[in-house]
Design a protein around this motif. Structure first.
Motif, PDB file in Angstrom:
ATOM      1  N   TYR A   9       0.966  -1.121  -0.079  1.00 58.85           N
ATOM      2  CA  TYR A   9       0.049  -0.003  -0.011  1.00 58.85           C
ATOM      3  C   TYR A   9       0.822   1.335   0.191  1.00 58.85           C
ATOM      4  N   LEU A  11       0.433   5.200   1.429  1.00 60.53           N
ATOM      5  CA  LEU A  11      -0.205   6.342   2.073  1.00 60.53           C
ATOM      6  C   LEU A  11       0.345   7.418   1.677  1.00 60.53           C
ATOM      7  N   GLU A  12      -0.789   8.464   1.675  1.00 59.38           N
ATOM      8  CA  GLU A  12      -0.412   9.881   1.569  1.00 59.38           C
ATOM      9  C   GLU A  12      -0.997  10.476   2.599  1.00 59.38           C
ATOM     10  N   SER A  16      -0.652  15.985   1.522  1.00 59.17           N
ATOM     11  CA  SER A  16      -0.076  15.390   0.340  1.00 59.17           C
ATOM     12  C   SER A  16       1.665  15.816   0.391  1.00 59.17           C
ATOM     13  N   PHE A  19       4.778  10.580   1.656  1.00 61.73           N
ATOM     14  CA  PHE A  19       4.141   9.400   1.082  1.00 61.73           C
ATOM     15  C   PHE A  19       4.727   8.329   2.112  1.00 61.73           C
ATOM     16  N   TRP A  48      -3.299  10.089   7.946  1.00 62.48           N
ATOM     17  CA  TRP A  48      -2.872   9.526   6.514  1.00 62.48           C
ATOM     18  C   TRP A  48      -3.908   9.072   5.818  1.00 62.48           C
ATOM     19  N   ARG A  49      -4.106   9.047   4.350  1.00 61.78           N
ATOM     20  CA  ARG A  49      -5.236   8.412   3.532  1.00 61.78           C
ATOM     21  C   ARG A  49      -4.550   7.535   2.877  1.00 61.78           C
ATOM     22  N   LYS A  51      -3.740   5.887  -0.551  1.00 63.26           N
ATOM     23  CA  LYS A  51      -3.623   6.613  -1.725  1.00 63.26           C
ATOM     24  C   LYS A  51      -3.677   5.364  -2.930  1.00 63.26           C
ATOM     25  N   THR A  52      -3.116   4.224  -2.761  1.00 63.46           N
ATOM     26  CA  THR A  52      -3.646   3.027  -3.496  1.00 63.46           C
ATOM     27  C   THR A  52      -3.101   1.698  -2.747  1.00 63.46           C
ATOM     28  N   LYS A  79       4.629   7.727  -8.477  1.00 67.79           N
ATOM     29  CA  LYS A  79       4.452   9.078  -8.596  1.00 67.79           C
ATOM     30  C   LYS A  79       3.546   9.270  -9.971  1.00 67.79           C
TER      31      LYS A  79
END
Length: 82
Positions: A9, A11-12, A16, A19, A48-49, A51-52, A79
């Motif tokens: 995973y 995280l961002e 922003s 990472f 954090w959220r 990102k993918t 990126k």
């Protein structure tokens, strides 16, 4: 047959600016730990959220992908593409 997945995973931080790349078998629990400040590498840059993430059924492939994403070419790939 039940699969046990490994998740790689990214995280961002909510601003922003930061990472983080990691690997886990429980994505929700791991994100909760990051946001609770329980992970030393991420505690000062949260919240954090997600990102993918990519799910792998093969643990060795997951570890290799995590290692790649932490390399300079992997960071550039993430990126641009993730």
């Amino acid at each position: 047959m039940k699969y046990v997945y490994k998740y790689v995973y990214i995280l961002e931080s909510l601003d922003s600016l930061h990472f983080y790349v990691g690997i886990t078998d429980d994505l929700r629990a791991r994100l909760t730990k990051h946001n609770a400040g329980e992970v030393p590498h991420t505690s000062k840059y949260g919240p954090w959220r997600l990102k993918t993430y990519v799910a792998f059924s093969n643990e060795k492939q997951a570890a290799a992908f995590e290692k790649y994403l932490k390399s300079s070419s992997g960071r550039a790939f993430a990126k641009k593409r993730l």
